[in-house]
Design an enzyme around this catalytic site. Structure first.
Site, PDB file in Angstrom:
ATOM      1  CE  LYS A   1      39.548  53.448  43.636  1.00  0.00           C
ATOM      2  NZ  LYS A   1      40.257  52.241  44.085  1.00  0.00           N
TER       3      LYS A   1
ATOM      4  CG  PHE B   1      44.505  32.588  39.671  1.00  0.00           C
ATOM      5  CD1 PHE B   1      45.647  32.236  40.381  1.00  0.00           C
ATOM      6  CD2 PHE B   1      43.302  31.990  40.001  1.00  0.00           C
ATOM      7  CE1 PHE B   1      45.585  31.294  41.397  1.00  0.00           C
ATOM      8  CE2 PHE B   1      43.225  31.038  41.017  1.00  0.00           C
ATOM      9  CZ  PHE B   1      44.375  30.685  41.714  1.00  0.00           C
ATOM     10  CG  LEU B   2      42.556  39.977  37.882  1.00  0.00           C
ATOM     11  CD1 LEU B   2      43.529  41.140  37.902  1.00  0.00           C
ATOM     12  CD2 LEU B   2      41.136  40.497  37.798  1.00  0.00           C
TER      13      LEU B   2
ATOM     14  CB  ALA C   1      67.221  37.783  33.046  1.00  0.00           C
TER      15      ALA C   1
ATOM     16  CB  VAL D   1      40.806  42.351  42.335  1.00  0.00           C
ATOM     17  CG1 VAL D   1      39.893  41.155  42.507  1.00  0.00           C
ATOM     18  CG2 VAL D   1      42.232  41.887  42.065  1.00  0.00           C
TER      19      VAL D   1
ATOM     20  CB  CYS E   1      50.273  40.172  43.535  1.00  0.00           C
ATOM     21  SG  CYS E   1      48.610  40.841  43.355  1.00  0.00           S
TER      22      CYS E   1
ATOM     23  CE  LYS F   1      48.780  41.872  48.442  1.00  0.00           C
ATOM     24  NZ  LYS F   1      48.170  40.560  48.555  1.00  0.00           N
TER      25      LYS F   1
HETATM   26  P1  NAD Z   1      43.021  48.053  45.280  1.00  0.00           P
HETATM   27  O1  NAD Z   1      43.771  48.804  46.310  1.00  0.00           O
HETATM   28  O2  NAD Z   1      43.181  48.414  43.850  1.00  0.00           O
HETATM   29  O3  NAD Z   1      41.453  48.105  45.590  1.00  0.00           O
HETATM   30  C1  NAD Z   1      40.892  47.879  46.831  1.00  0.00           C
HETATM   31  C2  NAD Z   1      39.676  48.784  47.006  1.00  0.00           C
HETATM   32  O4  NAD Z   1      39.016  48.425  48.224  1.00  0.00           O
HETATM   33  C3  NAD Z   1      40.028  50.270  47.141  1.00  0.00           C
HETATM   34  O5  NAD Z   1      39.311  50.999  46.155  1.00  0.00           O
HETATM   35  C4  NAD Z   1      39.561  50.636  48.550  1.00  0.00           C
HETATM   36  O6  NAD Z   1      39.058  51.952  48.646  1.00  0.00           O
HETATM   37  C5  NAD Z   1      38.471  49.607  48.777  1.00  0.00           C
HETATM   38  N1  NAD Z   1      38.128  49.362  50.185  1.00  0.00           N
HETATM   39  C6  NAD Z   1      38.947  49.172  51.240  1.00  0.00           C
HETATM   40  N2  NAD Z   1      38.233  48.940  52.356  1.00  0.00           N
HETATM   41  C7  NAD Z   1      36.934  48.974  52.005  1.00  0.00           C
HETATM   42  C8  NAD Z   1      35.706  48.817  52.702  1.00  0.00           C
HETATM   43  N3  NAD Z   1      35.687  48.564  54.016  1.00  0.00           N
HETATM   44  N4  NAD Z   1      34.556  48.929  52.022  1.00  0.00           N
HETATM   45  C9  NAD Z   1      34.550  49.193  50.703  1.00  0.00           C
HETATM   46  N5  NAD Z   1      35.677  49.353  49.979  1.00  0.00           N
HETATM   47  C10 NAD Z   1      36.860  49.241  50.615  1.00  0.00           C
HETATM   48  O7  NAD Z   1      43.415  46.504  45.503  1.00  0.00           O
HETATM   49  P2  NAD Z   1      43.487  45.341  44.401  1.00  0.00           P
HETATM   50  O8  NAD Z   1      44.768  45.444  43.643  1.00  0.00           O
HETATM   51  O9  NAD Z   1      42.198  45.286  43.660  1.00  0.00           O
HETATM   52  O10 NAD Z   1      43.625  44.064  45.345  1.00  0.00           O
HETATM   53  C11 NAD Z   1      42.541  43.594  46.131  1.00  0.00           C
HETATM   54  C12 NAD Z   1      42.868  42.188  46.597  1.00  0.00           C
HETATM   55  O11 NAD Z   1      42.985  41.317  45.462  1.00  0.00           O
HETATM   56  C13 NAD Z   1      44.189  42.047  47.355  1.00  0.00           C
HETATM   57  O12 NAD Z   1      44.033  41.052  48.336  1.00  0.00           O
HETATM   58  C14 NAD Z   1      45.140  41.549  46.284  1.00  0.00           C
HETATM   59  O13 NAD Z   1      46.208  40.806  46.824  1.00  0.00           O
HETATM   60  C15 NAD Z   1      44.245  40.659  45.463  1.00  0.00           C
HETATM   61  N6  NAD Z   1      44.666  40.455  44.076  1.00  0.00           N
HETATM   62  C16 NAD Z   1      45.147  41.513  43.356  1.00  0.00           C
HETATM   63  C17 NAD Z   1      45.509  41.321  42.017  1.00  0.00           C
HETATM   64  C18 NAD Z   1      46.036  42.479  41.214  1.00  0.00           C
HETATM   65  O14 NAD Z   1      46.596  42.216  40.136  1.00  0.00           O
HETATM   66  N7  NAD Z   1      45.875  43.718  41.647  1.00  0.00           N
HETATM   67  C19 NAD Z   1      45.382  40.057  41.422  1.00  0.00           C
HETATM   68  C20 NAD Z   1      44.881  39.010  42.181  1.00  0.00           C
HETATM   69  C21 NAD Z   1      44.523  39.221  43.518  1.00  0.00           C
END
Ligand code: NAD
Length: 436
Positions: free
Chosen positions: A35, A156-157, A259, A11, A267, A270
């Site tokens: 990263k 919402f991506l 199906a 995200v 997502c 959880k």
């Molecule tokens: P991800 O695990 O891909 O990325 C999270 C990043 O945050 C990691 O690179 C991690 O190293 C970094 N991080 C953690 N703690 C940190 C800190 N204190 N300082 C700096 N960086 C830090 O997670 P994601 O899939 O991008 O999801 C992030 C949020 O977005 C979640 O709440 C998820 O539910 C939500 N979300 C995800 C999606 C999806 O499709 N992946 C879509 C909508 C919403």
């Protein structure tokens, strides 16, 4: 305008890169130094179509930068997005420790007015919690001179089409309790406002809930059609036709009526559990969502039974599995049905050969004692059944004669219903889809 995005994952990276496309100066922050080093060297740590080109372009014109230095990123930004993980705990509640850490850091380094925006999916009440943590972490003198607004802007991506989803979303949801923050966020999203993307401006609690309600509804749709598919198998009906006819009703729509082995990914599992949990804490049962969670787990087990039935028991059998990511066009294998099904097949005595176009590196951290193959045909070689677990395009047009020749038994279990049952049987396969 200068903004920062804390958390450079699926995200955060897409958000940062796309805001840079809008002409905003973006600093993406991550605590994972490897990263950030990759990104600084032009390497994109995730597979997401179209993202690499945008990141390259925006880095070249200086609008997008990457750092581990959270302090200077916060201090140089008017808006700070939080896009860190919000993983589930064992009881289904949301682990907010990553969010809390970022909030504390913002409080410690605040040097002027900031709009802090939760982009992570967070339970209702989190924006209030974030504000409390920021204020607590501020010094007495900072509290006297600096102010911050905390807003909710759920994302919402969809992985696999994240760039398009961000640049042309169905809607933007902003929850904020003060006019200044709303005006700044409106400004930030102005390019989308100009192309008439609908904006839902509301209070923070409503915005936070919209994300959970949306994901839980989509998970419900998937689970509903899966249970109808299970009934179709019992009465020799075809779920494909049922879903098509249902979807032609404009009130229902055809989306999310496919199906399969149950929803997965980082997502839906959880978020459904979290919604049920925080709603229960408020004294309100979400009976539909709780049933969806249970039925989805059962669906994965049913798929293992289906495979077992097709090969007359799993003990000593080799099963080839095509697809490991939770859906096509992503390398994300978090809570992927394919991964859990493989683990259950192994627990029942099967050996696994598997292949995924992008997800194998990530899957290596979750699976042991499996043979990772080079392609679909290699996966089929010597297997007693080929299981189609993720509908990558390259699995849609397999050379079926070649697949059959490689298999030890001509068995195909198509958990995504991408092949036609009659054609498969005519080609000499013992074939099973889901609900057909
Ligand atoms: P991800 O695990 O891909 O990325 C999270 C990043 O945050 C990691 O690179 C991690 O190293 C970094 N991080 C953690 N703690 C940190 C800190 N204190 N300082 C700096 N960086 C830090 O997670 P994601 O899939 O991008 O999801 C992030 C949020 O977005 C979640 O709440 C998820 O539910 C939500 N979300 C995800 C999606 C999806 O499709 N992946 C879509 C909508 C919403």
């Amino acid at each position: 305008m200068n903004i920062s995005v804390i958390g450079t994952g699926y995200v955060g990276l897409v958000t940062g890169a796309c805001f840079a496309e809008f002409g905003i100066n973006v600093t993406c922050v991550d605590k994972d130094a490897s990263k950030i080093a990759m990104l600084e060297n032009g390497v994109i740590p995730i597979f997401e179509p179209g993202l690499e080109e945008i990141v390259r372009r925006q880095r070249a014109n200086g609008r997008l930068s990457f750092t581990t230095d959270v302090r200077s990123a916060i201090q140089n930004s008017l808006v700070v997005f939080i896009a860190v993980p919000t993983p589930p705990r064992d009881d289904g509640s949301t682990d907010l420790s990553y969010i809390d850490t970022v909030a504390r850091t913002i409080g410690e380094h605040i040097n002027g007015y900031k709009v802090v925006v939760t982009k992570s999916t967070v339970p209702v009440g989190t924006a209030v919690r974030v504000r409390g943590i920021i204020e607590q972490a501020m010094t007495e003198s900072d509290r006297e001179q600096f102010r911050c607004s905390v807003a909710s802007n759920p994302e919402f991506l969809r992985e696999g089409s994240a760039v398009g989803d961000f640049l042309r979303p169905d809607r933007i949801v902003v929850g904020a309790d003060d006019e200044e923050a709303i005006a700044i966020l409106r400004d930030l999203y102005n390019p989308l406002y100009l192309i008439e993307v609908p904006f839902v401006m509301t209070n923070v609690a409503t915005a936070e809930l919209i994300k959970y309600a949306s994901n839980a509804f989509l998970a419900t749709k998937i689970t509903f059609i899966n249970e109808i598919a299970n009934l179709c198998e019992a009465v020799e009906a075809d779920v494909h036709v049922v879903a098509r006819a249902m979807g032609l009703d404009g009130r229902i729509s055809s989306k999310f009526l496919h199906a399969g082995p149950g929803y997965g990914g980082s997502c839906f599992p959880k978020d459904t559990q979290s919604l049920a949990h925080f709603s229960r804490q408020m004294g309100v049962e979400q009976r539909v969502v709780a049933a969806v969670v249970e039925a989805n787990e059962e669906q994965r087990r049913l798929m293992v039974h289906k495979i077992s039935d097709m090969v007359d028991g799993l003990e000593g059998k080799t099963i080839g599995v095509l697809g490991l990511s939770f859906k096509p066009n992503t390398d994300d294998v978090r809570d992927s049905p394919a991964v859990e099904i493989i683990q259950q097949l192994q627990a029942s005595g099967a050996s696994i050969r598997c292949f995924d176009p992008e997800g194998m590196e990530n899957a290596k951290h979750m699976l042991s004692d499996v043979t990772f193959c080079n392609d679909a045909y290699d996966t089929a070689t010597g297997s007693h059944a080929l299981v189609l677990a993720t509908e990558w395009n390259e699995f849609r047009m397999l050379d079926l004669d070649r697949v059959k020749a490689e298999l030890a038994e001509p068995v195909m279990v198509d958990l995504r219903n991408i092949y036609d049952p009659r054609e498969m049987r005519a080609k000499g396969f013992r074939y099973s889809g889901v609900g057909r």
